[in-house]
Design a protein around this motif. Sequence first.
Motif, PDB file in Angstrom:
ATOM      1  N   LEU A 250       0.849  -1.232  -0.150  1.00  0.00           N
ATOM      2  CA  LEU A 250       0.170  -0.444  -0.036  1.00  0.00           C
ATOM      3  C   LEU A 250       0.696   0.835  -0.159  1.00  0.00           C
ATOM      4  CD1 LEU A 250      -2.509  -0.714   3.026  1.00  0.00           C
ATOM      5  CD2 LEU A 250      -2.979  -1.271  -0.063  1.00  0.00           C
ATOM      6  N   GLY A 251       2.203   1.432   0.084  1.00  0.00           N
ATOM      7  CA  GLY A 251       2.712   2.100  -0.364  1.00  0.00           C
ATOM      8  C   GLY A 251       3.880   2.395   1.091  1.00  0.00           C
ATOM      9  N   ASP A 252       3.525   1.923   2.301  1.00  0.00           N
ATOM     10  CA  ASP A 252       3.956   2.382   3.429  1.00  0.00           C
ATOM     11  C   ASP A 252       5.153   1.720   3.769  1.00  0.00           C
ATOM     12  OD1 ASP A 252       4.451   3.511   5.874  1.00  0.00           O
ATOM     13  OD2 ASP A 252       2.346   3.651   6.714  1.00  0.00           O
ATOM     14  N   LYS A 253       6.364   1.931   4.543  1.00  0.00           N
ATOM     15  CA  LYS A 253       7.490   1.053   4.530  1.00  0.00           C
ATOM     16  C   LYS A 253       7.846   1.198   6.395  1.00  0.00           C
ATOM     17  CE  LYS A 253       9.391   1.078   0.704  1.00  0.00           C
ATOM     18  NZ  LYS A 253      10.661   0.974  -0.563  1.00  0.00           N
ATOM     19  N   GLY A 254       8.585   0.277   6.719  1.00  0.00           N
ATOM     20  CA  GLY A 254       8.947   0.322   8.337  1.00  0.00           C
ATOM     21  C   GLY A 254       7.970   0.268   9.095  1.00  0.00           C
ATOM     22  N   LEU A 255       7.132  -1.095   8.896  1.00  0.00           N
ATOM     23  CA  LEU A 255       6.166  -1.359   9.693  1.00  0.00           C
ATOM     24  C   LEU A 255       6.876  -2.948  10.184  1.00  0.00           C
ATOM     25  CD1 LEU A 255       2.655  -0.839   9.105  1.00  0.00           C
ATOM     26  CD2 LEU A 255       3.411   0.388  10.969  1.00  0.00           C
ATOM     27  N   VAL A 256       6.272  -4.118  11.774  1.00  0.00           N
ATOM     28  CA  VAL A 256       6.702  -5.255  11.735  1.00  0.00           C
ATOM     29  C   VAL A 256       6.213  -6.301  10.961  1.00  0.00           C
ATOM     30  CG1 VAL A 256       7.052  -4.217  14.187  1.00  0.00           C
ATOM     31  CG2 VAL A 256       4.680  -5.291  13.720  1.00  0.00           C
ATOM     32  N   ALA A 257       7.421  -6.706  10.605  1.00  0.00           N
ATOM     33  CA  ALA A 257       6.787  -8.540  10.206  1.00  0.00           C
ATOM     34  C   ALA A 257       5.595  -9.608  10.492  1.00  0.00           C
ATOM     35  CB  ALA A 257       8.180  -9.175   9.253  1.00  0.00           C
ATOM     36  N   GLU A 258       4.830  -9.608  11.417  1.00  0.00           N
ATOM     37  CA  GLU A 258       3.816  -9.815  11.788  1.00  0.00           C
ATOM     38  C   GLU A 258       3.061 -10.203  11.234  1.00  0.00           C
ATOM     39  OE1 GLU A 258       6.107  -9.407  16.066  1.00  0.00           O
ATOM     40  OE2 GLU A 258       4.235  -8.380  15.885  1.00  0.00           O
ATOM     41  N   SER A 302     -10.351  18.297  12.262  1.00  0.00           N
ATOM     42  CA  SER A 302     -10.329  17.222  12.696  1.00  0.00           C
ATOM     43  C   SER A 302      -9.591  16.448  13.584  1.00  0.00           C
ATOM     44  CB  SER A 302      -8.970  16.488  11.508  1.00  0.00           C
ATOM     45  OG  SER A 302      -9.622  16.385  10.354  1.00  0.00           O
ATOM     46  N   GLY A 303      -9.805  16.123  14.207  1.00  0.00           N
ATOM     47  CA  GLY A 303      -9.393  15.230  15.669  1.00  0.00           C
ATOM     48  C   GLY A 303      -9.038  13.506  15.860  1.00  0.00           C
ATOM     49  N   LEU A 304      -8.927  13.334  16.726  1.00  0.00           N
ATOM     50  CA  LEU A 304      -8.041  11.860  16.820  1.00  0.00           C
ATOM     51  C   LEU A 304      -7.868  11.521  18.100  1.00  0.00           C
ATOM     52  CD1 LEU A 304      -6.299  10.367  13.029  1.00  0.00           C
ATOM     53  CD2 LEU A 304      -8.773   9.817  14.221  1.00  0.00           C
ATOM     54  N   SER A 305      -8.617   9.997  17.864  1.00  0.00           N
ATOM     55  CA  SER A 305      -8.294   9.751  19.565  1.00  0.00           C
ATOM     56  C   SER A 305      -7.354   7.886  19.178  1.00  0.00           C
ATOM     57  CB  SER A 305      -9.115   8.874  20.387  1.00  0.00           C
ATOM     58  OG  SER A 305     -10.084   8.253  19.796  1.00  0.00           O
ATOM     59  N   ILE A 306      -6.298   8.007  19.590  1.00  0.00           N
ATOM     60  CA  ILE A 306      -5.271   7.215  19.399  1.00  0.00           C
ATOM     61  C   ILE A 306      -5.411   6.408  20.818  1.00  0.00           C
ATOM     62  CG2 ILE A 306      -2.973   6.377  18.491  1.00  0.00           C
ATOM     63  CD1 ILE A 306      -2.893   8.853  16.708  1.00  0.00           C
ATOM     64  N   ARG A 307      -4.837   4.557  20.483  1.00  0.00           N
ATOM     65  CA  ARG A 307      -4.374   4.230  21.636  1.00  0.00           C
ATOM     66  C   ARG A 307      -3.807   2.767  21.705  1.00  0.00           C
ATOM     67  NH1 ARG A 307      -8.282   0.991  25.950  1.00  0.00           N
ATOM     68  NH2 ARG A 307      -7.111  -0.009  27.294  1.00  0.00           N
ATOM     69  N   LEU A 308      -2.721   3.011  22.251  1.00  0.00           N
ATOM     70  CA  LEU A 308      -1.582   2.095  21.509  1.00  0.00           C
ATOM     71  C   LEU A 308      -0.709   1.352  22.288  1.00  0.00           C
ATOM     72  CD1 LEU A 308       0.619   1.047  19.333  1.00  0.00           C
ATOM     73  CD2 LEU A 308       1.867   2.393  19.739  1.00  0.00           C
ATOM     74  N   ILE A 313       7.308  -0.140  21.887  1.00  0.00           N
ATOM     75  CA  ILE A 313       6.598   1.559  21.605  1.00  0.00           C
ATOM     76  C   ILE A 313       7.828   1.626  20.241  1.00  0.00           C
ATOM     77  CG2 ILE A 313       8.031   3.114  23.287  1.00  0.00           C
ATOM     78  CD1 ILE A 313       3.995   2.978  21.609  1.00  0.00           C
ATOM     79  N   SER A 314       8.680   1.646  20.295  1.00  0.00           N
ATOM     80  CA  SER A 314       9.996   1.865  19.246  1.00  0.00           C
ATOM     81  C   SER A 314       9.356   1.153  17.873  1.00  0.00           C
ATOM     82  CB  SER A 314      11.067   1.771  19.117  1.00  0.00           C
ATOM     83  OG  SER A 314      11.708   0.267  19.548  1.00  0.00           O
ATOM     84  N   ARG A 315       8.915   0.539  17.740  1.00  0.00           N
ATOM     85  CA  ARG A 315       8.201  -0.559  16.978  1.00  0.00           C
ATOM     86  C   ARG A 315       7.369   0.068  15.837  1.00  0.00           C
ATOM     87  NH1 ARG A 315       6.763  -6.384  17.523  1.00  0.00           N
ATOM     88  NH2 ARG A 315       5.095  -5.790  16.522  1.00  0.00           N
ATOM     89  N   TRP A 316       6.534   1.782  16.042  1.00  0.00           N
ATOM     90  CA  TRP A 316       6.214   2.208  15.998  1.00  0.00           C
ATOM     91  C   TRP A 316       6.611   3.754  15.751  1.00  0.00           C
ATOM     92  CZ3 TRP A 316       1.913  -0.336  13.592  1.00  0.00           C
ATOM     93  CH2 TRP A 316       1.310  -1.183  14.110  1.00  0.00           C
ATOM     94  N   ALA A 317       7.298   4.082  15.615  1.00  0.00           N
ATOM     95  CA  ALA A 317       7.753   5.310  16.221  1.00  0.00           C
ATOM     96  C   ALA A 317       7.800   5.756  14.633  1.00  0.00           C
ATOM     97  CB  ALA A 317       9.534   5.507  16.690  1.00  0.00           C
ATOM     98  N   HIS A 318       7.674   5.257  13.651  1.00  0.00           N
ATOM     99  CA  HIS A 318       8.189   5.904  12.269  1.00  0.00           C
ATOM    100  C   HIS A 318       6.271   6.268  12.135  1.00  0.00           C
ATOM    101  CE1 HIS A 318       6.165   2.634  10.719  1.00  0.00           C
ATOM    102  NE2 HIS A 318       6.056   3.046   9.362  1.00  0.00           N
ATOM    103  N   LEU A 319       6.044   6.174  12.736  1.00  0.00           N
ATOM    104  CA  LEU A 319       4.562   6.251  12.333  1.00  0.00           C
ATOM    105  C   LEU A 319       3.600   7.681  12.923  1.00  0.00           C
ATOM    106  CD1 LEU A 319       1.748   2.865  12.732  1.00  0.00           C
ATOM    107  CD2 LEU A 319       2.633   4.847  11.369  1.00  0.00           C
ATOM    108  N   PHE A 320       4.382   8.193  13.921  1.00  0.00           N
ATOM    109  CA  PHE A 320       4.667   9.794  14.297  1.00  0.00           C
ATOM    110  C   PHE A 320       5.079  10.257  13.460  1.00  0.00           C
ATOM    111  CE2 PHE A 320       2.641   5.843  17.138  1.00  0.00           C
ATOM    112  CZ  PHE A 320       1.723   6.539  16.870  1.00  0.00           C
TER     113      PHE A 320
END
Length: 325
Positions: A250-258, A302-308, A313-320
């Motif tokens: 889908l054009g996004d890189k850096g997520l975990v291979a799970e 716009s407004g978002l609520s995000i719960r992770l 947590i470093s596995r998701w750092a690139h998203l933010f």
Amino acid sequence: MGHLRVTIDIPSLVDDLPYLPFLQLEDCSINLQENEAGEANWDVLPEQESPQPVDVDEAGPLPVILHELQIARCRLTVDSPDREKPLDVLVHKARLERNLQDRTVANVSGSFNGEKLDIDGWLGPNRAFNEGGELSHELQIQAGAVTLESSGSFADINTLAGPDINAHFSGPDIGRLLDALGMPPAAEGAFDFKAGLNTKGGMVNMDIDGNFGNLDLVANGQLDRLQKPSAGNLQASAVGPDLKAFAEALGDKGLVAEALDLSADLAFDAGLVRIKRARLATEQDELRLGGSLTTENGLPNSGLSIRLESKDISRWAHLFDRTWE
């Protein structure tokens, strides 16, 4: 190129749309290559410093009218560092012709990475591409054991309004097909995928259900229109073996291979996309989203609520660590 033949209607050259009754290509070869630095052999023109965006609404008609195209014994190869092997398409014989019903009829025989390839279908009326309005089609593609069948119409192709489309895509191994197309290995195994769009009571009903091997995809709902919907709802889910490869497709890189388990329930209301529920789970993580997004550039109001929840947590750092537009 071994042979090129073109016939031109001379009086049409002074019109807005030149008319070519016949174009024939034989014994030709096109080789597209990209190196590790991203340099491609088709980049022959200097890059523009500030390319101007194209306004689709103001785009002109097709540059020429072509009545009949014939191709014989022509090969296209595409290679890049991302591909394990080049894409190789050989056209033994192809014919595209505008018939008396203003349809383009296509018949193609050849091979795709060594697999037999046959394409038959029609699309029309051709004037819809310039004037808008209804556009219908029928298409059958057979590439080895892979089959794609599609038929139906749009009431207005310019706005994608009034769809009535049914498609079926199946084959013995989606992994082999993804490899041939140079795409990430998001799934493997036999696949059978069906998709349908139909319009009833002013709403577009969407029904997508099937599997791409071990990747299951489902989407259903109702929308007032496909382009920037302002009313309706959509529920979708994806369950598969590899989030990293799925995101890269889908054009996004850096997520975990799970393994991934993704689901979403969205509502559309007057320029807003309301996220009623959105959840992404892996073996070690769970990400939940809620809120609303506007469809305007810059996402104002716009407004978002995000719960992770994550064991790392470093596995998701690139998203933010990005600019949202």
